[in-house]
Design a protein around this motif. Structure first.
Motif, PDB file in Angstrom:
ATOM      1  N   HIS A 149     -56.020 -56.224 -87.335  1.00  0.00           N
ATOM      2  CA  HIS A 149     -56.339 -57.173 -86.265  1.00  0.00           C
ATOM      3  C   HIS A 149     -57.757 -56.901 -85.742  1.00  0.00           C
ATOM      4  O   HIS A 149     -58.557 -57.822 -85.557  1.00  0.00           O
ATOM      5  CB  HIS A 149     -55.373 -57.018 -85.083  1.00  0.00           C
ATOM      6  N   ARG A 180     -54.757 -63.342 -83.923  1.00  0.00           N
ATOM      7  CA  ARG A 180     -54.648 -61.884 -83.780  1.00  0.00           C
ATOM      8  C   ARG A 180     -56.012 -61.266 -83.461  1.00  0.00           C
ATOM      9  O   ARG A 180     -56.123 -60.403 -82.589  1.00  0.00           O
ATOM     10  CB  ARG A 180     -54.100 -61.274 -85.071  1.00  0.00           C
ATOM     11  N   ALA A 190     -55.335 -53.572 -80.054  1.00  0.00           N
ATOM     12  CA  ALA A 190     -54.288 -54.375 -80.703  1.00  0.00           C
ATOM     13  C   ALA A 190     -53.096 -53.477 -81.000  1.00  0.00           C
ATOM     14  O   ALA A 190     -53.223 -52.264 -81.141  1.00  0.00           O
ATOM     15  CB  ALA A 190     -54.813 -54.990 -81.995  1.00  0.00           C
ATOM     16  N   SER A 192     -49.235 -53.465 -83.353  1.00  0.00           N
ATOM     17  CA  SER A 192     -48.443 -54.134 -84.380  1.00  0.00           C
ATOM     18  C   SER A 192     -47.140 -53.370 -84.602  1.00  0.00           C
ATOM     19  O   SER A 192     -47.086 -52.148 -84.430  1.00  0.00           O
ATOM     20  CB  SER A 192     -49.212 -54.214 -85.700  1.00  0.00           C
TER      21      SER A 192
END
Length: 256
Positions: A149, A180, A190, A192
């Motif tokens: 990202h 994203r 970011a 995930s």
């Protein structure tokens, strides 16, 4: 002119095939037979034999006494050059260590973008018993994971389209990647969960050059069970501080 273009295309194809052969050697496959290389690539045996002969001439492959092939001694020079080029300065190594400690023992890593992939160029192994293992130099998909990202921040539409294509997704996935990257840029980090592999989570922040362009991502990775919303929130101060410090060090050079 058409002939030259054709020859050039065939030459590039041969180079790519040779590199694909070398990529079949790893920690689990330290030696290979011509038959194994043929089966793994789907190429004609005559083509594999020709490529192997060329790689042997250049010292990139070596034929053992039992007829099996191993990476050649010629690669040692390249390995030494690569290790020297990507060796982190002590200050950057300390950044990764401190980030790991402040996160409670999670593994900290630095990734760079390489084509449609991301590559781990440095890491500090965490102290947690259950860890997600990543090898230095390992290529991972750019379309998945918090570091992906971050590395897509500022990416052009063409880049996003290429990454989506590499993922084997439909054209609409380009918009997902763009969102994203936009969110990562807006937040400055970011997160995930299970994008590349079930049960694996990560959080990452951008490392930038003097112009503010993203040149790397620094992140933490581990089992999803430990990357709860509360823990991810607790990682953020240490993560953003590490990203800031690494950006100031300019350890990748201005060419990034």
């Amino acid at each position: 002119m058409g002939t030259a273009a054709g020859e050039g295309g065939e030459g590039v194809r041969s180079v790519l095939r040779a590199l694909d052969l070398l990529a079949l050697f790893d920690e689990s496959h330290r030696s290979r037979s011509v038959r194994e290389l043929t089966d793994a690539t789907g190429l004609a045996k005559s083509t594999v034999v020709r490529l192997v002969a060329t790689l042997e001439q250049r010292g990139l492959l070596w034929s053992r006494g039992d007829g099996r092939l191993t990476p050649g001694a010629g690669l040692l020079r390249w390995a030494a050059l690569a290790q020297d080029a990507w060796r982190l300065p002590p200050e950057a190594v300390e950044c990764l260590r401190v980030l790991s400690v402040r996160s409670g023992g999670e593994s900290s890593r630095i990734y760079i973008r390489q084509g449609a992939s991301r590559v781990c160029v440095a890491q500090h192994e965490g102290t947690q018993q259950l860890r997600h293992v990543v090898r230095i130099g390992e290529e991972m998909p750019l379309w998945a994971g918090a570091s992906g990202h971050v590395l897509l921040i500022g990416g052009s539409a063409r880049t996003l389209s290429r990454v989506a294509s590499a993922a084997g997704r439909d054209p609409g996935f380009t918009s997902v990647l763009a969102e994203r990257a936009r969110l990562a840029a807006q937040r400055g980090w970011a997160v995930s969960h299970g994008e590349r592999e079930d049960g694996v989570s990560a959080v990452a922040a951008p490392v930038t050059d003097a112009a503010g362009q993203v040149v790397a991502a620094v992140g933490l990775g581990g089992p999803t069970s430990r990357f709860t919303e509360e823990r991810v929130e607790s990682f953020r101060p240490a993560l953003t501080e590490a990203a800031r410090r690494l950006s100031e060090l300019r350890f990748l050079g201005e060419s990034g």
